[in-house]
Scaffold this active site. Structure first.
Site, PDB file in Angstrom:
ATOM      1  N   ASP A   1       0.852  -1.192   0.000  1.00  0.00           N
ATOM      2  CA  ASP A   1       0.000   0.000   0.000  1.00  0.00           C
ATOM      3  C   ASP A   1       0.886   1.238   0.000  1.00  0.00           C
ATOM      4  O   ASP A   1       2.077   1.175   0.335  1.00  0.00           O
ATOM      5  CB  ASP A   1      -0.917   0.015   1.238  1.00  0.00           C
ATOM      6  CG  ASP A   1      -1.867   1.212   1.201  1.00  0.00           C
ATOM      7  OD1 ASP A   1      -2.454   1.465   0.126  1.00  0.00           O
ATOM      8  OD2 ASP A   1      -1.991   1.924   2.213  1.00  0.00           O
ATOM      9  N   SER A   2       0.273   2.357  -0.350  1.00  0.00           N
ATOM     10  CA  SER A   2       1.003   3.630  -0.326  1.00  0.00           C
ATOM     11  C   SER A   2       1.358   4.041   1.106  1.00  0.00           C
ATOM     12  O   SER A   2       2.238   4.873   1.306  1.00  0.00           O
ATOM     13  CB  SER A   2       0.155   4.718  -0.980  1.00  0.00           C
ATOM     14  OG  SER A   2      -1.104   4.790  -0.328  1.00  0.00           O
TER      15      SER A   2
ATOM     16  N   TYR B   1      -0.488   8.641  -2.640  1.00  0.00           N
ATOM     17  CA  TYR B   1      -0.336   8.394  -4.072  1.00  0.00           C
ATOM     18  C   TYR B   1      -1.517   9.002  -4.847  1.00  0.00           C
ATOM     19  O   TYR B   1      -1.431   9.249  -6.027  1.00  0.00           O
ATOM     20  CB  TYR B   1      -0.324   6.888  -4.351  1.00  0.00           C
ATOM     21  CG  TYR B   1       0.959   6.152  -4.066  1.00  0.00           C
ATOM     22  CD1 TYR B   1       1.987   6.701  -3.301  1.00  0.00           C
ATOM     23  CD2 TYR B   1       1.134   4.857  -4.580  1.00  0.00           C
ATOM     24  CE1 TYR B   1       3.142   5.979  -3.039  1.00  0.00           C
ATOM     25  CE2 TYR B   1       2.295   4.142  -4.339  1.00  0.00           C
ATOM     26  CZ  TYR B   1       3.300   4.701  -3.566  1.00  0.00           C
ATOM     27  OH  TYR B   1       4.440   3.971  -3.331  1.00  0.00           O
TER      28      TYR B   1
ATOM     29  N   CYS C   1      -3.704  -1.065  -2.280  1.00  0.00           N
ATOM     30  CA  CYS C   1      -3.952   0.332  -2.646  1.00  0.00           C
ATOM     31  C   CYS C   1      -4.808   0.408  -3.923  1.00  0.00           C
ATOM     32  O   CYS C   1      -4.430  -0.133  -4.967  1.00  0.00           O
ATOM     33  CB  CYS C   1      -2.611   1.014  -2.877  1.00  0.00           C
ATOM     34  SG  CYS C   1      -2.743   2.742  -3.288  1.00  0.00           S
ATOM     35  N   ASN C   2      -5.932   1.088  -3.825  1.00  0.00           N
ATOM     36  CA  ASN C   2      -6.809   1.234  -4.995  1.00  0.00           C
ATOM     37  C   ASN C   2      -6.146   2.061  -6.081  1.00  0.00           C
ATOM     38  O   ASN C   2      -6.295   1.780  -7.263  1.00  0.00           O
ATOM     39  CB  ASN C   2      -8.106   1.923  -4.584  1.00  0.00           C
ATOM     40  CG  ASN C   2      -9.018   0.996  -3.807  1.00  0.00           C
ATOM     41  OD1 ASN C   2      -9.961   0.455  -4.358  1.00  0.00           O
ATOM     42  ND2 ASN C   2      -8.738   0.798  -2.537  1.00  0.00           N
TER      43      ASN C   2
ATOM     44  N   GLU D   1      -6.360   9.184   8.871  1.00  0.00           N
ATOM     45  CA  GLU D   1      -5.000   9.170   9.430  1.00  0.00           C
ATOM     46  C   GLU D   1      -4.941   9.919  10.762  1.00  0.00           C
ATOM     47  O   GLU D   1      -4.123   9.611  11.618  1.00  0.00           O
ATOM     48  CB  GLU D   1      -4.009   9.745   8.417  1.00  0.00           C
ATOM     49  CG  GLU D   1      -4.069   8.930   7.140  1.00  0.00           C
ATOM     50  CD  GLU D   1      -2.759   8.659   6.478  1.00  0.00           C
ATOM     51  OE1 GLU D   1      -1.794   9.364   6.766  1.00  0.00           O
ATOM     52  OE2 GLU D   1      -2.727   7.720   5.661  1.00  0.00           O
TER      53      GLU D   1
ATOM     54  N   CYS E   1     -10.962   2.990  -1.699  1.00  0.00           N
ATOM     55  CA  CYS E   1      -9.741   3.522  -1.087  1.00  0.00           C
ATOM     56  C   CYS E   1      -9.524   2.764   0.210  1.00  0.00           C
ATOM     57  O   CYS E   1     -10.486   2.506   0.950  1.00  0.00           O
ATOM     58  CB  CYS E   1      -9.907   5.016  -0.806  1.00  0.00           C
ATOM     59  SG  CYS E   1      -8.526   5.731   0.100  1.00  0.00           S
ATOM     60  N   THR E   2      -8.251   2.426   0.457  1.00  0.00           N
ATOM     61  CA  THR E   2      -7.917   1.618   1.631  1.00  0.00           C
ATOM     62  C   THR E   2      -8.445   2.191   2.950  1.00  0.00           C
ATOM     63  O   THR E   2      -8.742   1.450   3.874  1.00  0.00           O
ATOM     64  CB  THR E   2      -6.388   1.521   1.763  1.00  0.00           C
ATOM     65  OG1 THR E   2      -5.849   2.834   1.565  1.00  0.00           O
ATOM     66  CG2 THR E   2      -5.807   0.550   0.794  1.00  0.00           C
ATOM     67  N   HIS E   3      -8.503   3.525   3.035  1.00  0.00           N
ATOM     68  CA  HIS E   3      -8.863   4.155   4.309  1.00  0.00           C
ATOM     69  C   HIS E   3     -10.366   4.119   4.611  1.00  0.00           C
ATOM     70  O   HIS E   3     -10.771   4.247   5.762  1.00  0.00           O
ATOM     71  CB  HIS E   3      -8.439   5.626   4.301  1.00  0.00           C
ATOM     72  CG  HIS E   3      -6.968   5.831   4.325  1.00  0.00           C
ATOM     73  ND1 HIS E   3      -6.122   5.315   3.371  1.00  0.00           N
ATOM     74  CD2 HIS E   3      -6.182   6.503   5.202  1.00  0.00           C
ATOM     75  CE1 HIS E   3      -4.892   5.668   3.656  1.00  0.00           C
ATOM     76  NE2 HIS E   3      -4.892   6.390   4.754  1.00  0.00           N
TER      77      HIS E   3
END
Ligand code: DGL
Length: 248
Positions: free
Chosen positions: A7-8, A39, A70-71, A150, A180-182
């Protein structure tokens, strides 16, 4: 099986969490490019260059597969990663499309894709869903969600205002791809805003569904070995991993 998860930054830990819940792998090597995140605001060529560097990093381990959590990377750099890698490379976009196809009726349902600017601009999800017969697609870049997660802002006024800012004027969706990962960490707040009838499609669960459909997992690992690497401040990543994976 020993796999790499890329992942980024820290967001891909949400995918690791799903992989662990399903006990699919013996060992997971996680690499987050924390020195260069995000990213999602970068150009295609930069994303591809960083992704190939991650493949080179993973060559230090004898991996059976790389999962791109990561998307943004999955949307832009999968072909290049596959060319550079010594093992199969699987991305979350393909998996998310499969999960949406299995979960939602493509004739009638309105599907909303949210992600970083880069992911939305790539149209990767949109093109894939159109191929599966979806006509009723909306897209929205929601990059502000990334720093909120974050900062561990997973509920409350600031998040509610951001959700309203992005979605207030959109037609109500039957399903939302959390591209998106988040974003899985915002599931509760998003579900509350959209209502319980709206299905949320999460990359981590989607990749598990995709892997279980395409491979034969005969063994479940009770104790997956985990190793976390980061291009900057790996200690911070390990702390977040403990919080997200074991406490959340
Ligand atoms: N991991 C990225 C993604 O899933 C989000 C964070 C970033 O912009 O790098 O698209």
């Amino acid at each position: 099986m020993k796999i790499g998860v890329f992942d980024s930054g820290i967001g891909g830990l949400s995918v690791v969490k799903s992989l662990l819940e399903h006990k699919l792998f013996e060992e997971i090597i996680y690499f987050g490019d924390t020195a260069r995140v995000p990213y999602g605001s970068k150009e295609k060529n930069t994303i591809i260059r960083y992704a190939i560097e991650a493949v080179e990093f993973f060559k230090n381990f004898d991996l059976d597969m790389i999962i791109v959590a990561c998307n943004t990377v999955s949307a832009y750099a999968l072909d290049e990663m596959r060319e550079a890698a010594l093992c199969p490379v699987v991305g979350v976009v393909e998996a998310g499309i499969l999960a949406a196809t299995n979960a939602v009726d493509n004739n009638t349902n309105n599907i909303l894709i949210i992600g970083t600017n880069a992911t939305i601009n790539s149209k990767a999800y949109e093109k894939g869903l159109k191929k599966q017969g979806f006509d009723n697609i909306q897209t929205k870049a929601t990059p502000l969600f990334v720093p909120l997660v974050e900062e561990n802002i997973l509920s409350g006024e600031i998040l509610d205002a951001t959700i309203k800012h992005y979605f207030k004027h959109l037609p109500h969706p039957d399903a939302v791809i959390l591209g998106c990962t988040h974003f899985p960490l915002l599931s509760d707040a998003l579900q509350e805003f959209f209502g319980t009838k709206t299905q949320l499609i999460h990359s981590g669960d989607a990749i598990v569904e995709y892997l279980e459909n395409s491979m034969d997992f005969t063994y479940r690992y009770e104790d997956t070995k985990l190793k976390f690497f980061a291009s900057e401040n790996p200690e911070a990543l390990r702390t977040t991993a403990n919080k997200w994976i074991y406490e959340a």
